[in-house]
Design a protein around this motif. Structure first.
Motif, PDB file in Angstrom:
ATOM      1  N   LEU A 148      44.321  48.309  99.145  1.00 59.77           N
ATOM      2  CA  LEU A 148      45.164  47.440  99.971  1.00 59.77           C
ATOM      3  C   LEU A 148      44.318  46.432 100.735  1.00 59.77           C
ATOM      4  O   LEU A 148      44.709  45.262 100.890  1.00 59.77           O
ATOM      5  N   MET A 149      43.151  46.854 101.202  1.00 59.20           N
ATOM      6  CA  MET A 149      42.274  45.935 101.926  1.00 59.20           C
ATOM      7  C   MET A 149      41.742  44.843 101.003  1.00 59.20           C
ATOM      8  O   MET A 149      41.630  43.676 101.399  1.00 59.20           O
ATOM      9  N   ARG A 150      41.421  45.205  99.771  1.00 59.41           N
ATOM     10  CA  ARG A 150      40.953  44.187  98.822  1.00 59.41           C
ATOM     11  C   ARG A 150      42.044  43.158  98.546  1.00 59.41           C
ATOM     12  O   ARG A 150      41.762  41.965  98.366  1.00 59.41           O
ATOM     13  N   LYS A 151      43.305  43.614  98.503  1.00 56.69           N
ATOM     14  CA  LYS A 151      44.408  42.664  98.296  1.00 56.69           C
ATOM     15  C   LYS A 151      44.558  41.749  99.514  1.00 56.69           C
ATOM     16  O   LYS A 151      44.793  40.541  99.368  1.00 56.69           O
ATOM     17  N   ALA A 152      44.401  42.310 100.709  1.00 55.77           N
ATOM     18  CA  ALA A 152      44.446  41.471 101.914  1.00 55.77           C
ATOM     19  C   ALA A 152      43.327  40.441 101.882  1.00 55.77           C
ATOM     20  O   ALA A 152      43.513  39.281 102.279  1.00 55.77           O
ATOM     21  N   PHE A 234      44.341  45.404 107.144  1.00 51.57           N
ATOM     22  CA  PHE A 234      43.883  44.082 107.518  1.00 51.57           C
ATOM     23  C   PHE A 234      42.659  43.642 106.728  1.00 51.57           C
ATOM     24  O   PHE A 234      41.790  44.445 106.382  1.00 51.57           O
ATOM     25  N   ALA A 235      42.603  42.349 106.485  1.00 58.01           N
ATOM     26  CA  ALA A 235      41.359  41.649 106.177  1.00 58.01           C
ATOM     27  C   ALA A 235      40.941  40.937 107.454  1.00 58.01           C
ATOM     28  O   ALA A 235      41.738  40.761 108.376  1.00 58.01           O
ATOM     29  N   ASP A 236      39.688  40.523 107.515  1.00 59.44           N
ATOM     30  CA  ASP A 236      39.233  39.731 108.667  1.00 59.44           C
ATOM     31  C   ASP A 236      37.958  39.009 108.257  1.00 59.44           C
ATOM     32  O   ASP A 236      36.909  39.633 108.113  1.00 59.44           O
ATOM     33  N   ASN A 237      38.054  37.715 108.034  1.00 63.86           N
ATOM     34  CA  ASN A 237      36.845  36.940 107.744  1.00 63.86           C
ATOM     35  C   ASN A 237      37.031  35.501 108.184  1.00 63.86           C
ATOM     36  O   ASN A 237      38.152  35.010 108.291  1.00 63.86           O
ATOM     37  N   ALA A 238      35.912  34.876 108.470  1.00 62.75           N
ATOM     38  CA  ALA A 238      35.935  33.528 109.040  1.00 62.75           C
ATOM     39  C   ALA A 238      35.056  32.588 108.230  1.00 62.75           C
ATOM     40  O   ALA A 238      34.023  32.984 107.688  1.00 62.75           O
TER      41      ALA A 238
END
Length: 365
Positions: A148-152, A234-238
């Motif tokens: 699920l995180m990889r999909k996010a 969640f994903a979280d990247n900037a």
């Protein structure tokens, strides 16, 4: 959604905590924790609960009807709405069911969900908070959680790809936000979990929510720190973008210093490494390269919550463990940069090191 097989595995890990702390039953009423344990994802306006007994028997309390396909031995339900109107007394209703189900139990562990909080006074000295134990258990991501995180993260990749096409002088922050939301939903193929899309959608500033009637200007840096949630994870990247694709020498020097943090962390990070040491290494690199001080954390864990264990932060003293998912987000800010530059990758801790889950471009232009 989450796989019942792995939900049962997580239940067994929580059972170890009950045995260790000599508890008869765990009462879990936080919606994310119920989902983590059973695979049942309640509607965000519905209260729910799990009762996990020391003998391994798990009872799920779900809204309106008995939840299907949940990893539970028993499912009970209650009416959460009347004639299509949501009931405001759901916490009390769920608390009553929990109280009846735990009648006679002497040692009860609970988390900080709303219905559970109503039971603390009732149980008194026989109850103990187990939130931190659950948060620590959640560090190790099982394969269903990682999927699920990889999909996010796929959603954030699509958002950044869209950003590179539309960011230019004159584009409004609201337009960028709207376009990125569309890109994320299109990639997911379904509505995202009810949550904000991330932290920062602004240009010419260190961060913040998109502002009305604020166009991007030539010479500014646009920070996009984004974090959609797919089916609860969640994903979280900037990434940061030079609005006119012509970064100044100062902006390029700052960007080079920031990107230099990632290989340092990737070399150091593995099970057993202290997160404080990672923070110190990243901060010292930035100081040597720019003379500027990193004035926020270097990163944090991510999963069911945007911020969780482990903390890449001098205020904590965590140690990396296999199965952790964490971010590294060095950033520097100031008028000479025309806002700031922050870049963020997401990593999975393996038995021998880390895997970069976000290997898409970091370039300013």
């Amino acid at each position: 959604m989450l796989d019942p097989l792995y939900c049962r595995r997580r239940q067994r890990r929580l059972l170890d905590i009950l045995v260790e702390r000599k508890l008869e039953v765990a009462v879990i009423t936080s919606r994310p924790h119920v989902y983590w344990l059973t695979g049942h994802s309640p509607f965000w306006l519905h209260e729910t609960a799990v009762l996990l007994r020391a003998d391994g028997h798990l009872t799920l309390i779900s809204a309106n009807s008995k939840a299907d396909c949940a990893a539970a031995d028993e499912v009970r339900s209650y009416p959460a709405n009347r004639f299509a109107t949501q009931r405001m007394d759901q916490p009390a209703v769920v608390a009553d069911i929990v109280r009846d189900s735990t009648n006679g139990s002497k040692r009860i562990g609970y988390d900080a969900g709303v219905p559970g909080s109503q039971l603390v006074g009732l149980y008194g000295k026989h109850s103990t908070a187990i939130d931190d134990s659950i948060h620590l258990l959640r560090r190790r991501k099982e394969p269903d959680e990682l999927a699920l995180m990889r999909k996010a993260i796929d959603c954030t990749r699509a958002m950044h790809e869209r950003a590179r096409h539309i960011i230019e002088p004159g584009v409004s922050e609201i337009t960028v936000y709207t376009e990125l939301h569309t890109a994320a939903v299109s990639e997911a193929g379904e509505p995202l979990s009810p949550a904000y899309l991330g932290n920062d959608f602004v240009c010419g500033s260190g961060g913040g929510a998109p502002r009305a009637n604020r166009p991007a200007k030539a010479g500014e840096i646009y920070i996009l720190d984004i974090g959609p949630a797919y089916r609860g994870y969640f994903a979280d990247n900037a990434r940061a973008y030079a609005v006119d694709r012509k970064p100044t020498d100062v902006q390029l020097k700052t960007w080079e210093a920031i990107t230099g943090v990632f290989p340092i962390i990737e070399r150091m990070a593995k099970p057993g490494v202290r997160c404080h040491d990672l923070f110190d290494a990243g901060r010292e690199h930035l100081r040597q390269k720019t003379g500027k001080v990193l004035d926020h954390h270097l990163g944090h864990g991510v999963g069911l919550f945007p911020h969780e264990y482990p903390h890449i932060n001098p205020e904590w003293d965590d140690v990396l463990e296999t199965g952790d998912v964490f971010t590294i987000e060095p950033g520097l800010y100031g008028p000479e940069i025309n806002g700031g530059i922050r870049l963020e990758n997401q990593y999975l801790v393996t038995e021998t090191g880390v895997e970069n889950l976000t290997p898409f471009p970091l370039a300013l232009a």
